[in-house]
Design a protein around this motif. Structure first.
Motif, PDB file in Angstrom:
ATOM      1  N   ALA A 100       0.996  -1.085  -0.189  1.00  0.00           N
ATOM      2  CA  ALA A 100      -0.384   0.390  -0.188  1.00  0.00           C
ATOM      3  C   ALA A 100       0.662   1.465  -0.233  1.00  0.00           C
ATOM      4  O   ALA A 100       0.464   2.087  -0.830  1.00  0.00           O
ATOM      5  N   LYS A 101       1.720   1.739   0.940  1.00  0.00           N
ATOM      6  CA  LYS A 101       2.684   2.467   0.803  1.00  0.00           C
ATOM      7  C   LYS A 101       3.524   2.591  -0.412  1.00  0.00           C
ATOM      8  O   LYS A 101       3.786   3.767  -1.051  1.00  0.00           O
ATOM      9  N   ALA A 102       3.334   1.316  -1.773  1.00  0.00           N
ATOM     10  CA  ALA A 102       4.373   1.982  -2.591  1.00  0.00           C
ATOM     11  C   ALA A 102       3.624   2.083  -3.366  1.00  0.00           C
ATOM     12  O   ALA A 102       3.902   2.849  -4.748  1.00  0.00           O
ATOM     13  N   ALA A 103       2.039   2.674  -3.252  1.00  0.00           N
ATOM     14  CA  ALA A 103       1.275   2.873  -4.464  1.00  0.00           C
ATOM     15  C   ALA A 103       1.839   4.551  -4.226  1.00  0.00           C
ATOM     16  O   ALA A 103       1.540   5.732  -5.236  1.00  0.00           O
ATOM     17  N   ILE A 104       1.706   4.719  -2.732  1.00  0.00           N
ATOM     18  CA  ILE A 104       2.140   6.729  -2.759  1.00  0.00           C
ATOM     19  C   ILE A 104       3.087   7.026  -3.013  1.00  0.00           C
ATOM     20  O   ILE A 104       3.429   7.832  -3.353  1.00  0.00           O
TER      21      ILE A 104
END
Ligand SMILES: [Mg+2]
Length: 368
Positions: A100-104
């Motif tokens: 999820a952090k990757a998308a940001i």
């Protein structure tokens, strides 16, 4: 420049010619989560994460969105020019959930690139090449079908064919590997990938029954320990993919000396900046690896190409995106396409693609 808005979208991506079958899953479509960051200067950055269904790994689509919702309110007002600080901020808000952090992280790098007029590959250190070799993954199938498919793809220009195996009688997988080798030979580098789908004894049986066929054996078993158990008992080089859930896993695997390469999924590891760290760790030990992701649309694909372009050519095995299985491009002009078994690196600033926002519908959630 600061983050002033975060919008989250969902897009279902039907699989062309689906379903796509691997050892443990059969999928007709992919649930992708798309993140749009807006800065207080009016710049936009796009990110994406698209887990390969809920069974491939611990990551899943609803988990990605829940994790982003958990973090997003506190990210409003943060610097949009400091990816390291943003990662630490995200880690302070939520443990784990790298995907999820990757998308940001991807969205932020797209925005920073636009701010500086630089491509993401340049922010990550510079591109070694503008044309990246792709690999082709066959899916599970019968010997003649997979051999025919492999020949077609080698004729198209692919130089690395990944044969899917596992989840059925090992004898059929052994027959597939023999048939592909007879048909393709040394025209392509062969990989056999079970996606965690074999027991140690099944993996040893396949490897020993194909001992004269040169291929790399990707994620032959479910866990690091199972792979460690067969290391030394089989003649084939081992690539580890699904077991690299974090930098800690990667370092543990390297220290155990149980593989000869990695299949690296960008969002699983935490995004572009995490992949850049992994790239440098692999370079320190001369460990070849792919740059790829689970699935997704043009945003994930562009990000994969940008990090892939920064890898030393001697260590970049290939890149992979799911674009050939997805019907439409988010960017109808600059969308990522494979041509002759290779990808062209986008030329525009940031990720170099401009998603057609209307394709994503209304935002599921917005924060400002
Ligand atoms: Mg794999």
């Amino acid at each position: 420049m600061r983050i002033s808005e975060i919008h989250v979208y969902q897009k279902q991506l039907p699989i062309i010619g689906g379903p796509y079958t691997m050892s443990r899953i059969t999928l007709h479509s992919i649930d992708s989560t798309i993140v749009k960051l807006v800065s207080d200067t009016g710049l936009v950055g796009w990110g994406e994460v698209a887990p390969l269904g809920p069974v491939y790994q611990p990551q899943h689509a609803l988990g990605a969105r829940a994790a982003i919702y958990e973090m997003a309110p506190a990210l409003i007002g943060q610097s949009a020019l400091a990816p390291l600080l943003l990662r630490r901020q995200m880690d302070a808000l939520l443990t784990g959930h790298n995907y999820a952090k990757a998308a940001i992280d991807i969205a932020l790098m797209d925005m920073i690139g636009k701010h500086h007029g630089l491509r993401v590959c340049d922010l990550l250190g510079g591109a070694e090449t503008e044309r990246l070799p792709a690999y082709y993954a066959t899916g599970i199938g019968e010997p003649d079908e997979i051999a025919r498919m492999s020949v077609d793809k080698v004729d198209e220009g692919y130089r690395r064919i990944q044969i899917k195996a596992g989840g059925r009688d090992v004898a059929i997988d052994i027959a597939v590997v023999h048939k592909v080798w007879e048909s393709v030979g040394n025209r392509a580098q062969l990989v056999v990938d079970t996606n965690r789908g074999m027991t140690a004894s099944q993996a040893m049986r396949l490897s020993l029954a194909c001992r004269d066929i040169p291929f790399s054996f990707e994620q032959p078993c479910n866990t690091i320990d199972e792979i460690a158990a067969i290391r030394g008992q089989i003649p084939h080089p081992i690539i580890i993919d699904e077991s690299t859930e974090s930098l800690d896993d990667l370092l543990r695997i390297i220290s155990m000396g149980i593989c000869d390469g990695f299949g690296l999924k960008m969002t699983r590891l935490g995004g572009l900046n995490a992949m850049a760290t992994v790239r440098d760790i692999c370079a320190a030990r001369s460990i070849p690896h792919t740059c790829e992701d689970n699935w997704g649309g043009d945003i994930v694909a562009a990000a994969v190409l940008h990090i892939g372009a920064t890898v030393e050519p001697r260590l970049l095995e290939a890149v992979w995106t799911s674009g050939i299985y997805i019907e439409e491009n988010y960017d109808p002009v600059n969308g990522i396409k494979v041509d002759g078994g290779h990808f062209q690196l986008p030329t525009g600033p940031g990720l170099g693609i401009v998603p057609q926002e209307s394709q994503f519908g209304d935002a599921l959630a917005s924060f400002n």
